[in-house]
Motif scaffolding. Structure first.
Motif: not given
Lengths: 110, 113
Positions: A47-65
């Motif tokens: 995954i790629q995160l770009v925005k401040s405070g961004e949260v993205k989920k992929q099934k059991r994975l959660t990514f935070q910026f």
């Protein structure tokens, strides 16, 4: 400088437990990418995160910026043996140059 | 179909020899990279090429010489191999617009005797 530190270096969990790896930079990140490398394999983009405070989920994975765009995290809920591998964050920069973090090796005991 | 393919997968050779690693991608990307991954799994960019033009050239000994005959191919030639060159070398490719995801080959495991 531009280095990206990851903690922990290594984590051993029982299957079903949660796991988190953290990526920290002393300077602001324009964006952050996450990759997974299975033992004996090659890095695979997650995954790629770009925005401040961004949260993205992929099934059991959660990514935070982070709000200040200086840190990021990857959280895996209820780990499975297929989650085994090394997780890398990578900071993006000019000319598509990626600077990889030091990586977190995840071992999952069935 | 393999997207980024490297050959050979394994390379065992003696100190002082010269060797080459080849990389090809069929993703239509315009940028290709070489990375070195040491025994501690630290992954470091060495070179990148965009449309056959050298874009990134990190602090790498000049015994390492990349060559890109076209945008789908990026080869790496290493002269006078040293013990410290033992590592896994990964080729990768991406589109150049913004920070696009990079697609990696399977790696070439180089061992110097």
């Amino acid at each position: 400088g531009q280095q990206v530190m990851q903690i922990p270096q290594y984590q051993h969990v029982q299957e079903g437990e949660d796991f988190t790896t953290y990526c920290n930079s002393s300077t602001t990140l324009s964006n952050i990418q996450w990759y997974k490398q299975r033992p004996g394999g090659h890095p695979v983009f997650l995954i790629q995160l770009v925005k401040s405070g961004e949260v993205k989920k992929q099934k059991r994975l959660t990514f935070q910026f982070g709000e200040a765009k200086k840190n990021s995290s990857l959280h895996i809920t209820a780990t499975q043996t297929t989650d085994v591998g090394t997780y890398f964050c990578a900071r993006g920069g000019a000319t598509n140059k990626l600077i990889f973090g030091t990586g977190t090796l995840l071992a999952v005991q069935p | 179909d393999t997207a980024v393919s490297q050959t050979p997968k394994y390379l065992v050779t003696q100190m002082g020899n010269d060797k080459s690693i080849k990389c090809e991608q069929n993703l239509g990307h315009d940028t290709m990279y070489w990375y070195k991954q040491d025994s501690k799994k630290f992954l470091k960019i060495m070179f990148s090429y965009n449309n056959k033009e050298l874009i990134i050239n990190e602090t790498v000994p000049n015994r390492f010489s990349p060559k890109s005959p076209d945008k789908a191919h990026l080869n790496l030639h290493i002269n006078s191999l040293e013990l410290g060159d033992s590592a896994v070398y990964f080729c990768a490719s991406s589109q150049s617009r913004g920070n696009q995801p990079q697609h990696f080959g399977d790696g070439t495991r180089l061992s110097i005797l």
